[in-house]
Design a protein around this motif. Sequence first.
Motif, short mmCIF file in Angstrom:
data_model
loop_
_atom_site.label_atom_id
_atom_site.label_comp_id
_atom_site.label_asym_id
_atom_site.label_seq_id
_atom_site.Cartn_x
_atom_site.Cartn_y
_atom_site.Cartn_z
N LEU A 57 37.17 -34.21 91.64
CA LEU A 57 36.49 -35.28 92.35
C LEU A 57 35.59 -34.67 93.43
CD1 LEU A 57 39.37 -37.89 92.84
CD2 LEU A 57 37.37 -38.14 91.36
N PRO A 58 34.59 -35.42 93.91
CA PRO A 58 33.66 -34.88 94.89
C PRO A 58 34.18 -34.90 96.32
CG PRO A 58 33.02 -37.10 94.36
CD PRO A 58 34.20 -36.78 93.47
N VAL A 59 35.51 -34.83 96.49
CA VAL A 59 36.12 -34.83 97.82
C VAL A 59 37.21 -33.78 97.90
CG1 VAL A 59 35.62 -37.25 98.36
CG2 VAL A 59 37.72 -36.67 97.12
N ASP A 60 37.45 -33.32 99.12
CA ASP A 60 38.55 -32.39 99.40
C ASP A 60 39.44 -32.99 100.47
OD1 ASP A 60 37.63 -30.31 97.66
OD2 ASP A 60 36.15 -29.77 99.20
N ARG A 61 40.71 -32.65 100.44
CA ARG A 61 41.62 -33.08 101.50
C ARG A 61 41.27 -32.40 102.81
NH1 ARG A 61 46.43 -34.57 98.73
NH2 ARG A 61 46.32 -36.83 98.52
N CYS A 62 41.50 -33.12 103.91
CA CYS A 62 41.22 -32.56 105.23
C CYS A 62 42.12 -33.23 106.25
CB CYS A 62 39.74 -32.76 105.60
SG CYS A 62 39.21 -34.48 105.63
N SER A 63 42.22 -32.65 107.43
CA SER A 63 42.99 -33.26 108.51
C SER A 63 42.05 -34.06 109.40
CB SER A 63 43.72 -32.19 109.33
OG SER A 63 42.80 -31.28 109.88
N ASP B 41 41.44 -34.25 112.42
CA ASP B 41 40.74 -33.64 113.56
C ASP B 41 39.59 -32.73 113.12
OD1 ASP B 41 42.39 -31.81 112.38
OD2 ASP B 41 43.06 -30.89 114.26
N GLU B 42 39.39 -32.58 111.80
CA GLU B 42 38.30 -31.74 111.31
C GLU B 42 37.00 -32.54 111.28
OE1 GLU B 42 39.07 -29.53 107.69
OE2 GLU B 42 41.21 -29.77 108.00
N PRO B 43 35.86 -31.90 111.59
CA PRO B 43 34.56 -32.60 111.52
C PRO B 43 34.28 -33.11 110.11
CG PRO B 43 34.35 -30.48 112.66
CD PRO B 43 35.72 -30.52 112.07
N GLY B 44 33.79 -34.33 110.02
CA GLY B 44 33.42 -34.89 108.73
C GLY B 44 34.57 -35.45 107.93
N CYS B 45 35.77 -35.45 108.50
CA CYS B 45 36.94 -35.94 107.77
C CYS B 45 37.08 -37.45 107.99
CB CYS B 45 38.20 -35.21 108.26
SG CYS B 45 39.66 -35.56 107.25
N GLU B 46 37.15 -38.19 106.90
CA GLU B 46 37.31 -39.64 106.97
C GLU B 46 38.48 -40.06 106.10
OE1 GLU B 46 33.66 -41.38 105.73
OE2 GLU B 46 32.57 -40.86 107.55
N GLY B 47 39.50 -40.61 106.73
CA GLY B 47 40.65 -41.09 105.98
C GLY B 47 41.39 -40.02 105.22
N GLY B 48 41.33 -38.77 105.71
CA GLY B 48 42.03 -37.67 105.05
C GLY B 48 41.22 -36.99 103.96
N TRP B 49 39.94 -37.40 103.80
CA TRP B 49 39.10 -36.79 102.76
C TRP B 49 37.75 -36.42 103.35
CZ3 TRP B 49 41.44 -35.88 98.19
CH2 TRP B 49 42.57 -36.64 97.87
N ARG B 50 37.13 -35.41 102.73
CA ARG B 50 35.80 -34.98 103.13
C ARG B 50 35.01 -34.70 101.87
NH1 ARG B 50 36.46 -30.28 106.84
NH2 ARG B 50 37.40 -29.37 104.98
N ARG B 51 33.73 -35.07 101.87
CA ARG B 51 32.91 -34.81 100.69
C ARG B 51 32.80 -33.31 100.45
NH1 ARG B 51 27.42 -38.08 99.88
NH2 ARG B 51 29.01 -39.68 99.54
N GLY C 211 42.83 -32.60 93.30
CA GLY C 211 43.09 -31.29 93.90
C GLY C 211 44.52 -30.95 94.19
N ALA C 212 45.45 -31.91 94.06
CA ALA C 212 46.87 -31.64 94.34
C ALA C 212 47.67 -31.86 93.06
CB ALA C 212 47.38 -32.54 95.45
N PRO C 213 48.36 -30.83 92.57
CA PRO C 213 49.17 -31.02 91.36
C PRO C 213 50.40 -31.88 91.63
CG PRO C 213 49.51 -28.81 92.25
CD PRO C 213 48.43 -29.44 93.06
N ASP C 214 50.88 -32.53 90.57
CA ASP C 214 52.13 -33.30 90.62
C ASP C 214 52.10 -34.42 91.65
OD1 ASP C 214 53.40 -31.54 88.69
OD2 ASP C 214 53.52 -30.07 90.31
N GLU C 215 50.91 -34.98 91.88
CA GLU C 215 50.79 -36.07 92.85
C GLU C 215 50.07 -37.25 92.19
OE1 GLU C 215 49.42 -36.55 97.47
OE2 GLU C 215 47.96 -35.68 96.09
#
Length: 501
Positions: free
Chosen positions: A39-45, A47-57, A82-86
Amino acid sequence: MQATEHAESDPKTERTAAHGTSDTDPDAQYDFMVVSNRLPVDRCSSDEPGCEGGWRRSPGGLVTALAPMMTKTDGAWVGWHGAPDEQIQPFSHGGIDLVPVQLSTQDIELFYEGFSNATLWPLYHDVIAPPEFHRTWWDSYRKVNRRFADAVVHHASHGATVWVQDYQLQLVPKMLREARPDLKIGFFNHIPFPPPEIFAQLPWRKAIIDGLLGADLVGFQRSSDAGNFMRSARRFLGASVKQQQVHVKGSDGQTTHIARAQAFPISIDVQQISELAQNPEIIERARQIRRDLGNPKTILLGVDRLDYTKGIRHRLKAYEELLSDGKVTVEDAALIQVASPSRERVEQYRLLREEVEGTVGHINGTYDTLQNTAVRYLHHNYPIDEMVALYLAADVMLVTALRDGMNLVAKEYVTARTNNDGALVLSEFAGAADQLKQALLMNPHDIDGLKDTIMRAVNMQPAEAARRMRSMRKQILDHDVDLWSSDFLNALKEKVIRDDS
């Protein structure tokens, strides 16, 4: 192309989740769908720049090319999150509906690390490393491709356009055609397609060709790749090939559809790179990079995923010999090598990292002084603004790929050189060589030739550099990533005149 309505009002207008991310209707249907391994998103925290709702493009050319279109068309993107078994439900992020495909740890091992990257990747890159052929990997590849196809079948509206991306999903087009003959199906192969003599090694060669021929349009980076594909279709399936068209026959021997194969060389987001290259903060960062290296006369730059196809070892060997020959010195020149982490669980990549880092250590141990470093090696991923600063700092860009579908780094470097200075040393085995003919083209296997080309770049007169760079920049500015995607989709819409005579 608009998403099919499932309620009295468009559910997209009623989503109220915070930070631009929300769940979507799990049964929503769409008139346009993109399908890729990720997918065109990665997981993020948060407090990271560009992170929205736990995802970033995600960064990368494909996302850059298609994200604006997806937000305009209200389409959906199918891929692994990006996360196996989820297990996660479809959701929306940044104006794009996302349909996750679930993969297990075993799927990642067999389908992705195994068949995709230890069988297909080396095979399609001219067997630079030996491919492995395991039936369990193939079984997993088929199973996972079916899972992606099923997700599309569930969410595609009648007559929808579906654009499948890259070598991990080559069986999906035929699976879609069998389940949903109403769909308009495109496929784009981002990596090279090998000549039949190499492709012949694959035990499942017929199934792969058959899978790709389920598409109405199969796109490649270079005309030679499209030609290799059509020759393989003729040789291994006995397909009828006329010009750029393959007449695909059903079990009854009758033509079911015509699959076209064409070159659509991918490009970059020219506007983004150009704006960053003229940002005063990034220009100052480029100056700082030069100061940190001791303001050498020449900075050479390599930017690659740490992959055996990129020719990093050949580049380091040529540079070490130039130092040994006294053609360059650590006082006057420095090589920055950015090597982004890649497939670190695959054995070939672990061995490559050890070899590259050992070579860098040997070069630096031999030629470094207290004030100067021969090779500044950076095994990291960097944001695009830092990459543009590196492009601005570098006098010579080294792209020494042994085989590459395109190589967008070459195009990014040229685009960033808004003053028309700098020099690009470019492998003739990278797809970008077809468009950037004013680069200094070379054969990376020829170490003496590579050394001569590097020195030619180092010593190039400003007038010649400007002439070459101006020509290359015009080509890229005229053929950006938006043109790539629109050219492909317009070609996919074209009516095919059937000639069964």
